[in-house]
Design an enzyme around this catalytic site. Structure first.
Site, PDB file in Angstrom:
ATOM      1  CD  GLU A 273      -3.281  -0.489   2.086  1.00 18.35           C
ATOM      2  OE1 GLU A 273      -4.382  -1.014   1.908  1.00 18.35           O
ATOM      3  OE2 GLU A 273      -3.017   0.204   3.082  1.00 18.35           O
ATOM      4  CG  HIS A 294       8.538 -29.639  -0.552  1.00 21.29           C
ATOM      5  ND1 HIS A 294       9.109 -30.871  -0.788  1.00 21.29           N
ATOM      6  CD2 HIS A 294       9.287 -29.063   0.422  1.00 21.29           C
ATOM      7  CE1 HIS A 294      10.138 -31.043   0.031  1.00 21.29           C
ATOM      8  NE2 HIS A 294      10.270 -29.956   0.777  1.00 21.29           N
ATOM      9  CE  LYS A 407     -12.155   1.112   1.606  1.00 22.67           C
ATOM     10  NZ  LYS A 407     -11.509   2.050   2.517  1.00 22.67           N
TER      11      LYS A 407
HETATM   12  O1  PA5 Z   1      -3.591   0.950   5.955  1.00 22.72           O
HETATM   13  C1  PA5 Z   1      -4.728   1.378   5.798  1.00 22.72           C
HETATM   14  O2  PA5 Z   1      -4.978   2.581   5.861  1.00 22.72           O
HETATM   15  C2  PA5 Z   1      -5.880   0.433   5.536  1.00 22.72           C
HETATM   16  O3  PA5 Z   1      -5.475  -0.876   5.399  1.00 22.72           O
HETATM   17  C3  PA5 Z   1      -6.860   0.508   6.695  1.00 22.72           C
HETATM   18  O4  PA5 Z   1      -6.202   0.128   7.876  1.00 22.72           O
HETATM   19  C4  PA5 Z   1      -8.053  -0.412   6.470  1.00 22.72           C
HETATM   20  O5  PA5 Z   1      -8.693  -0.068   5.259  1.00 22.72           O
HETATM   21  C5  PA5 Z   1      -9.052  -0.287   7.607  1.00 22.72           C
HETATM   22  O6  PA5 Z   1      -9.439   1.037   7.771  1.00 22.72           O
HETATM   23  P1  PA5 Z   1     -10.153   1.532   9.079  1.00 22.72           P
HETATM   24  O7  PA5 Z   1      -9.203   1.384  10.219  1.00 22.72           O
HETATM   25  O8  PA5 Z   1     -10.500   2.971   8.824  1.00 22.72           O
HETATM   26  O9  PA5 Z   1     -11.381   0.682   9.266  1.00 22.72           O
END
Ligand code: PA5
Length: 421
Positions: A273, A294, A407
């Site tokens: 990310e 394996h 989303k």
């Molecule tokens: O790293 C990030 O920002 C995302 O992976 C969030 O942690 C994830 O989408 C969950 O978001 P939230 O904590 O707002 O529910």
């Protein structure tokens, strides 16, 4: 923690760029600089340990505690739990279960059926307080809790970890009187394991969160303000970006202990990310050896040469010895007297050599043992190195614009108000 490498020449350009990137991070002048709160979490959170232990003590009286969250609000604690719980059998304390990390209907149905006859509590974690997966799971769990105990008693069994003022979860926490803790504005999800997001669930599971923070603090002292090329975060960034420039587009994080499977999952989110944007970024993959030798071993040894590996090496483990047998029916007497861990580490060296000969460069990160202190140290190391590496690559490490696309599409199809075409 030590870093070493094999079959890689360090590119001067990548080293220089990583040194510059480190300065950008520390001077808080790069893009996404409003999300650098994680840099000082270890020392700040050490002062809140008792508060977290008090919340945990209430939940530890129950038979089961469900940790609800996804992405950065799930993987950090999941990693700690999987690394530190006994490999087989039930750990002491409440049973730890997870929800809201998927939209798997079967899983959630079975979970609710299982909880029907049990005394349970919930730790619900969402920075935004609006993420669909954990929101659905929490709605289901809250309904069950409320049905069983009434709202006032149900609220005593819930801890919400969320923003200080934004989001529906904060409103519910305040209105219904849950235990609660705040995720700071300047700490993004994937950098939040050393905040209440990771620390409260860890305290509930009986993990030594003070030692975890000590490990992180020691690593912070080792990295922050250190300009030299010997800074392991600068080295890690320089090696991987140098390799990327040479066409090594995939990094495989390799572990030799089952316990580290979710460290790799946490690392994949952190790097995927943070770096995978603007048409750039190493693809973060993982493999558990020797198991995956394996299955994936053939590909790694022999397929397109677009990969390098970063090996997690654990120096010590308590492991059984292989005994001598009089008839040597299985032909293993040549290993008599050696421990399983010792054989595992020989496998690591031998595989590294074979993969090196097959054109797969290797970095190795060694830790003395799998424990709270070393995991804290690894968390901080990987986060800091990720910030450096992403700046060196020329991207903002702290946003995730690509995550929004699915989303929007899903909300439109589900008819969420405000997402109409
Ligand atoms: O790293 C990030 O920002 C995302 O992976 C969030 O942690 C994830 O989408 C969950 O978001 P939230 O904590 O707002 O529910």
């Amino acid at each position: 923690m030590q870093l070493d490498f094999q079959n890689i020449t360090l590119s001067e350009a990548a080293l220089k760029s990583s040194q510059e990137a480190r300065k950008l991070l520390e001077s808080r002048s790069g893009s996404g600089r409003e999300f650098l709160g994680w840099l000082s979490l270890p020392e700040e959170e050490a002062g809140r340990v008792q508060q977290y232990l008090n919340i945990a003590a209430d939940l530890q009286k129950l038979e089961a505690v469900i940790m609800v969250g996804i992405g950065g609000s799930y993987l950090g604690f999941k990693c700690l739990y999987e690394a530190l719980k006994p490999a087989v059998g039930q750990p002491h304390g409440p049973e730890i279960l997870f929800a809201g990390h998927s939209l798997d209907g079967d899983y959630h149905r079975q979970l609710l059926e299982y909880l029907e006859g049990r005394e349970f509590g919930v730790v619900v974690i969402s920075k935004s307080g609006t993420t669909t997966e954990p929101a659905i799971a929490f709605r289901l769990l809250w309904s069950l809790l409320e049905k069983k105990h009434g709202a006032a008693e149900a609220a005593r069994r819930v801890c919400a970890i969320t923003d200080k003022s934004k989001g529906t979860l904060r409103q519910s926490a305040d209105n219904l009187g849950f235990h609660s803790a705040v995720i700071a504005d300047d700490v993004g999800g994937r950098f939040s394991v050393l905040s209440p997001v990771g620390l409260i669930p860890a305290a509930v599971a009986g993990i030594d969160i003070y030692s975890l923070l000590q490990g992180a603090m020691e690593m912070s002292d080792r990295l922050r303000g250190k300009d030299g090329p010997e800074n392991p975060a600068i080295q890690y960034s320089a090696y991987r970006n140098g390799l990327y420039e040479e066409g090594k587009k995939i990094e495989i994080l390799v572990y030799y202990q089952h316990a580290l499977q979710y460290l790799a999952e946490w690392w994949k989110q952190l790097y995927g990310e943070s770096e995978g944007k603007d048409g750039k970024g190493i693809f973060p993959a993982s493999a558990g050896f020797t198991t995956d030798l394996h299955s994936l071993g053939q590909w790694i040894q022999d397929a397109e040469r677009s990969i390098f590996q970063t090996i997690l090496d654990v120096e010590q483990a308590v492991s059984p010895q292989i005994q001598k047998q009089d008839n040597d029916g299985d032909g293993l007497n040549f290993l008599a007297g050696r421990s399983v861990h010792d054989v595992n580490r020989v496998a690591l060296e031998a595989t590294r050599k074979a993969h090196g000969e097959g054109g797969v460069p290797s970095l190795r990160i060694s830790i003395p043992a799998i424990d709270e202190f070393n995991l804290g140290s690894l968390f901080y190391f990987f986060e800091y190195a990720c910030g450096v590496s992403a700046y060196s690559l020329g991207v903002n490490p702290f946003d995730q614009p690509g995550v929004e696309a699915y989303k929007k599409s899903m909300f439109r199809m589900l008819g969420k108000p405000g997402y109409e075409i």
